[in-house]
Motif scaffolding. Structure first.
Motif, PDB file in Angstrom:
ATOM      1  N   ASN A  36       0.846  -1.191   0.000  1.00 46.17           N
ATOM      2  CA  ASN A  36       0.000   0.000   0.000  1.00 46.17           C
ATOM      3  C   ASN A  36       0.883   1.244   0.000  1.00 46.17           C
ATOM      4  OD1 ASN A  36      -2.579  -1.308   0.177  1.00 46.17           O
ATOM      5  ND2 ASN A  36      -2.045  -1.840   2.269  1.00 46.17           N
ATOM      6  N   TYR A  37       0.450   2.261  -0.742  1.00 47.45           N
ATOM      7  CA  TYR A  37       1.180   3.520  -0.773  1.00 47.45           C
ATOM      8  C   TYR A  37       0.204   4.656  -1.070  1.00 47.45           C
ATOM      9  CZ  TYR A  37       1.068   2.939  -5.856  1.00 47.45           C
ATOM     10  OH  TYR A  37       0.670   2.772  -7.153  1.00 47.45           O
ATOM     11  N   GLN A  38       0.639   5.885  -0.829  1.00 46.82           N
ATOM     12  CA  GLN A  38      -0.174   7.056  -1.123  1.00 46.82           C
ATOM     13  C   GLN A  38       0.536   7.904  -2.170  1.00 46.82           C
ATOM     14  OE1 GLN A  38      -0.791   9.055   2.609  1.00 46.82           O
ATOM     15  NE2 GLN A  38      -2.739   8.005   2.941  1.00 46.82           N
ATOM     16  N   THR A  39      -0.250   8.486  -3.066  1.00 47.76           N
ATOM     17  CA  THR A  39       0.298   9.356  -4.079  1.00 47.76           C
ATOM     18  C   THR A  39      -0.562  10.611  -4.166  1.00 47.76           C
ATOM     19  OG1 THR A  39       1.014   9.512  -6.377  1.00 47.76           O
ATOM     20  CG2 THR A  39      -0.945   8.217  -5.966  1.00 47.76           C
ATOM     21  N   ARG A  51      -2.490   0.662  -4.247  1.00 46.69           N
ATOM     22  CA  ARG A  51      -1.825  -0.575  -3.850  1.00 46.69           C
ATOM     23  C   ARG A  51      -1.352  -1.307  -5.086  1.00 46.69           C
ATOM     24  NH1 ARG A  51      -6.086  -5.283  -2.303  1.00 46.69           N
ATOM     25  NH2 ARG A  51      -6.937  -5.490  -4.392  1.00 46.69           N
TER      26      ARG A  51
END
Length: 113
Positions: A36-39, A51
């Protein structure tokens, strides 16, 4: 004489290391890891959750579903596998097996009411 305290950097240490959660361990020596990551949205500036699912090589089949693991890039091992398991960061808690008294006595699950 050459200085022996000088260490050459390991080429593997330069590879990208990623932390994620094991989504599936059904394959033999293969795990699916969800990262999972945020952009940030380019126009509106809102942070979006994203994700990606990566297939990783688990030589000893030691990672189980729900474990947090660290994986690293490596040469392609198959069509979709190009990461390898480095270590298991945290183990997932054991799934609690709940058996009702009726199931133990009769040997079958209770009927829905």
């Amino acid at each position: 004489m050459a200085d022996t305290t000088e260490t050459k950097s390991d080429p593997r240490s330069l590879l990208r290391k990623i932390e994620g959660v094991v989504a599936s361990d059904k394959g033999d020596k293969t795990i699916k890891v969800v990262v999972n990551y945020q952009t940030k949205h380019p126009k509106y500036g809102k942070y979006l959750k994203r994700r990606t699912v990566l297939h990783a090589h688990d030589e000893k089949n030691e990672a189980k579903e729900g474990d947090t693991v660290e994986i690293a890039e490596c040469r392609p091992l198959s069509r979709s596998k190009h990461h390898r398991l480095l270590r298991i960061v945290t183990k997932a808690p054991e799934k609690a097996v709940q058996v009702s008294a009726e199931e133990v006595m009769t040997g079958k699950a209770p009927e829905a009411r």
